[in-house]
Write an enzyme that holds these catalytic residues in place. Structure first.
Site, mmCIF file in Angstrom:
data_model
loop_
_atom_site.group_PDB
_atom_site.id
_atom_site.type_symbol
_atom_site.label_atom_id
_atom_site.label_comp_id
_atom_site.label_asym_id
_atom_site.label_seq_id
_atom_site.Cartn_x
_atom_site.Cartn_y
_atom_site.Cartn_z
ATOM 1 N N TYR A 59 -10.734 1.939 5.621
ATOM 2 C CA TYR A 59 -9.685 1.687 4.635
ATOM 3 C C TYR A 59 -10.189 0.717 3.582
ATOM 4 C CZ TYR A 59 -4.815 1.215 3.128
ATOM 5 O OH TYR A 59 -3.637 1.245 2.413
ATOM 6 N N SER B 186 0.783 -1.235 0.000
ATOM 7 C CA SER B 186 0.000 0.000 0.000
ATOM 8 C C SER B 186 0.811 1.279 0.000
ATOM 9 C CB SER B 186 -0.967 -0.001 1.186
ATOM 10 O OG SER B 186 -2.018 -0.891 0.936
#
Length: 382
Positions: free
Chosen positions: A199, A93
């Protein structure tokens, strides 16, 4: 598979694998080398991670005194070859900060607005089961307030990629960005746009699609042109569907969903399963250079950097707020660092820098089930 955020908080479910949410926060002290010099506390924390079960660690830091590197443990459990400071690794990420940077550059050029709806650029893509792209902005994609379901939390995706048997069947499969978004659209949104924070890797798959729509080029092409080449990030690449790692690199290891299970070599995989949410490969020196340049104002105009650093509460992650692909965390000593972390099969990475970009650290564990990232950050910045 359990992958931690930088602050040690497990992200919910197997879908955490691609995300390792974040680190960082507004400017407090721009710390220099820790007291006593030699980065001894950082080195001790790196060694402790290996003692706790991580096969190996590689780290590189940069501050006003120069650049330093440290390694511990092995890069290959079969041969015993040690980890190298030059190792390239999958950064998961951390890719998101690069994607957000490109979108903010496009905003600075007047080619889009962060307040544009997703439907303006991707008509009909975000729809179904309550999802509505006409109610979601590009900004909400980037700061995870869109409410769009996270495709890596889908049970079927979890069986296919986060279990040993599923991974062995599907590790070389190619999936498209639209495939990944379609998985998310089979579920209801987590909340109405702008009303909460969660998220979601789907947000950044869509962000990559927006870049392509605006520019006519793949997001990887734009990242290469706008960030990688100007900063001379020679260890950084977006592999697309290439399954092998460039050299030098170590092997990557996983225990999937059971920390007590045998260790599996998961080095080779098709990173299209992560898309713009996490496909990138880099090394620690490049990540230091990137985050130092970003926070130092070399990649974005002041207005766009301010937007990137405008944060919302990262619900469920202590002491952390999330901006646009950039997180803000206060360490226990009161120092704030900005950056991101990232996890993907067999790899857990963290990159952090002070608010002025003058003190940075990036490191990688080549195992995804153990190790204390927080202790490493505390050692370096406190």
């Amino acid at each position: 598979m359990r992958v931690r955020t930088t602050l040690g908080t497990a992200l919910a479910g197997a879908g955490a694998l691609l995300v390792s949410a974040a680190l960082a926060a507004p400017a407090v002290a721009a710390a220099g080398s820790p007291a006593g010099g030699g980065h001894s506390a950082t080195r001790k924390a790196i060694q402790a991670a290996v003692t706790a079960g991580v096969p190996g660690v590689t780290a590189t830091g940069k501050d006003v005194h120069g650049t330093w590197s440290a390694t511990a443990g092995v890069g290959d459990t079969t041969t015993g070859e040690p980890r190298s400071a030059a190792d390239r690794y999958r950064v998961g990420s951390i890719t998101k900060t690069f994607v957000a940077t490109v979108l903010l550059q496009l905003e600075a050029e007047g080619r889009l607005s962060l307040d544009d709806t997703v439907a303006k650029w991707l008509p009909g893509v975000v729809s179904g089961h309550g999802h509505d792209g006409s109610r979601i902005t590009v900004r909400q994609l980037l700061n995870h307030t869109s409410g769009i379901y996270n495709y890596t939390e889908d049970a079927g995706f979890g069986r296919d990629y986060f279990t040993e048997a599923g991974f062995e069947r599907h590790r070389y499969d190619t999936v498209t960005a639209r495939d990944l978004v379609a998985i998310a659209m089979r579920h209801k949104p987590d909340f109405a746009p702008g009303t909460a924070w969660h998220y979601s890797n789907t947000n950044y798959v869509l962000a990559g699609m927006v870049i392509e729509k605006v520019t006519g080029h793949a997001y990887a092409t734009e990242i290469e042109r706008r960030v990688i080449r100007p900063l001379r990030l020679t260890g950084t690449s977006l592999p697309g569907t290439k399954v092998t790692m460039p050299r030098p690199s170590s092997r990557a290891y996983s225990k999937f969903t059971d920390p007590k299970a045998p260790t599996y070599d998961v080095t080779n995989l098709n990173p299209s399963l992560a898309s713009a949410a996490g496909e990138m490969i880099s090394d620690s020196a490049d990540l230091d250079r990137f985050y130092s340049a970003l926070l130092g104002g070399k990649l974005l105009p002041a207005h766009q950097l301010k937007e990137m650093k405008t944060t919302v509460e990262a619900t469920g992650i202590p002491n952390t707020r999330y901006g646009l692909g950039l997180a803000d965390t206060r360490l226990t000593c009161g120092v704030h660092v900005w950056g991101h972390d990232g996890g993907i099969h067999g790899s857990a990475s963290t990159a952090a820098t002070t608010a002025d970009g003058r003190h940075s650290l990036a490191f990688n564990f080549n195992g995804d089930w153990s190790g204390d990232s927080v202790a490493v950050l505390q050692g370096e910045f406190c």
